[in-house]
Design a protein around this motif. Structure first.
Motif: not given
Length: 536
Positions: A50-57, A484-487, A503-509
């Motif tokens: 239930e997360r997006f796995v994306a390149p680091g910003f 980056v893995i985020f919801d 700090y922000p929310h919803g960023i796990d890894t």
């Protein structure tokens, strides 16, 4: 056996391609597989369900040059998913220095007070960062302001032949040390004193090394079309790629991005490589002295303070702004002064006037029993020309026009900070903690201005391609494992203008070169970032 497998996530690979249900395998800091890895052994797995796995910003416009020396952890950047940042923007960089004295340009010297500068060139600066360790990858441009001050000081005149030769030498040295290109800050002394031909000659030096030219343009109000045209001309005459930083017009030119982007399309069709970027906020921040005409800063801060104490010169400075606003140079925010909209200009940081930080100048004028314009000038004197300000003078529509355009990038224009010590003083802009989560929450999840695939591409593959960062900004075999893995349902900013250091929310890894910098939502202090030098 892989070092790490990210499993069960929805992969946004950074190219803009549709999200893919896939696992990501990582070995020795690089991505080695993207696909079904359920049968693969791994030393560690992270469930990205239930997360997006994306390149680091990739934040392609930051001012972390000196804050990273104060504190290398880069916590505010990592917490919002940034794994690579490009510093040295707006004509100001960490090097070269003049006799170990940093050039601050539009930045806030109080933010890094106590800094010991022990470098002259980028080779020594990079060594210092490597020795202490850095949280994100860091690449940099060389600032035109640094080059000019080191070669000829703060004088408001054209360079003499020997000084021009020295500027070319300093630029070449910076490129040989690994800079990506040259940035200019033509609203901030000594940038406004440079004629077009000077920028073209330095651009030709950059071109010999395959670098690019970026610019905080000379005018962002009535003259913005000509100012963008100047960047295009530098690119054309020097034969290099050119980039307009935060191409967001102020009053009375709100909405002008439609025409500016059409111009970019036309010149690109003619073979000139030009692009731009924008900040997702309508409120920006910069040095308070940018509310003054550039001629008032001729000779540096000491000369400026002398002028502010001289009644006749002080009157002349006020008349210039009230008559011309931003059209005689400096920040577009000078138009707010001309129009008397003091409730849209706030004091961001100060030492002697720390109690006024966060207040607008209409209120500051009442507190000090002064005209707000005089309050600005007196605070500059009292703070020795160092204060920082915030001001609201751009539109969301212009941001969206740029963000949606093929050449447009999304940036923070912020710093790497930590929420303690000198880097947490004053009332700075929340973008250093929140720019990208704010962009994704407000404009993507809530407004649907772009798809998730398009938005992530802007923050990753687009930025990497524009600044020629090899094997960054994409999730594919062989790329560096910046992830980056985020919801998508939870990602949001924590920081705002009342409390800018959250700090922000919803960023796990967050992984930097395959090492967890954020794990289970907590910063790890891995310092696995690297200096990214221009490819030879």
């Amino acid at each position: 056996m892989y070092d790490l497998v990210l499993c069960n996530g929805r992969v946004l690979d950074g190219t803009g391609a549709p999200a893919l249900s896939a696992d990501v395998g990582i070995q020795e800091g690089r991505v080695v597989a993207v696909g079904d890895l359920s049968a693969v052994d791994a030393r560690q797995t992270i469930d990205a369900s239930e997360r997006f796995v994306a390149p680091g910003f990739i934040d392609m416009h930051t001012h972390s040059d000196l804050t990273l020396v104060i504190e290398g952890r880069a916590s505010s950047s990592l917490a919002q998913g940034i794994t690579t940042q490009i510093a040295g923007n707006c004509g100001v960089s960490a090097a070269p220095t003049l006799d170990h004295e940093p050039y601050y340009g539009p930045l806030d010297p109080t933010m890094t007070r106590g800094l010991v500068c022990d470098w002259i060139g980028f080779d020594e600066y990079f060594e210092r960062l490597d020795d202490q360790g850095i949280g994100t990858n860091v690449a940099t441009l060389v600032g035109h302001g640094n080059i000019r001050v080191a070669a000829m000081g703060w004088e408001d005149r054209a360079a003499r032949p020997g000084e021009m030769e020295r500027m070319c030498q300093l630029t070449a040295r910076a490129m040989e040390d690994g800079s990506l290109g040259l940035s200019s800050g033509l609203a901030y002394a000594p940038g406004p004193y440079a004629p077009l031909d000077e920028l073209v000659e330095l651009g030709k030096v950059v071109g010999r090394y395959g670098g690019l030219y970026t610019s905080h343009i000379r005018n962002q109000t009535l003259g913005i079309a000509d100012a963008v045209g100047e960047v295009i001309e530098v690119g054309q005459r020097a034969g290099i790629s050119a980039h307009v930083s935060h191409m967001q017009p102020g009053s009375p030119m709100l909405g002008a991005t439609a025409d500016l982007l059409a111009t970019i399309d036309t010149v690109r069709a003619g073979g000139v490589d030009v692009s731009c970027d924008a900040i997702p906020y309508t409120i920006g921040s910069t040095t308070l002295k940018s509310l003054l005409p550039p001629w008032a800063l001729d000779g540096g801060d000491k000369a400026l303070l002398g002028r502010l104490r001289d009644p006749d010169m002080r009157h002349r400075i006020k008349v210039d702004t009230l008559t011309h606003g931003a059209e005689s140079g400096g920040s577009r925010k000078r138009n707010l002064v001309k129009d008397g909209t003091w409730d849209r200009i706030w004091l961001g940081s100060a030492e002697a006037n720390a109690h006024l930080a966060g207040k607008d100048f209409a209120e500051i004028g009442r507190i000090r029993d002064q005209d707000p314009h005089d309050a600005v000038l007196d605070i500059l004197i009292e703070e020795e020309a160092r204060p920082w300000m915030l001001a609201e003078d751009v539109s969301e529509q212009d941001f969206l026009n740029i963000a949606r355009h093929a050449t447009g990038g999304v940036i923070s224009d912020g710093f790497s900070l930590i929420p303690e010590g000198v880097l947490a003083e004053g009332r700075h802009h929340p973008r250093s903690y929140a720019a990208f989560p704010y962009f994704l929450r407000r404009f993507i999840r809530e407004q649907g201005a772009l798809t998730w695939e398009q938005a992530v591409h802007k923050l990753t593959g687009h930025a990497a391609a524009r600044f020629r960062l090899a094997d960054r900004g994409v999730l594919r075999e062989g790329a560096w494992a910046d992830v980056v893995i985020f919801d998508p349902e939870r990602i949001a900013e924590g920081a705002d203008f009342d409390d800018p250091y959250r700090y922000p929310h919803g960023i796990d890894t967050v992984l930097v070169n395959g090492v967890a910098a954020v794990y289970e939502g907590r910063l790890t202090d891995s310092r696995s970032g690297r200096i990214l030098r221009r490819a030879a």
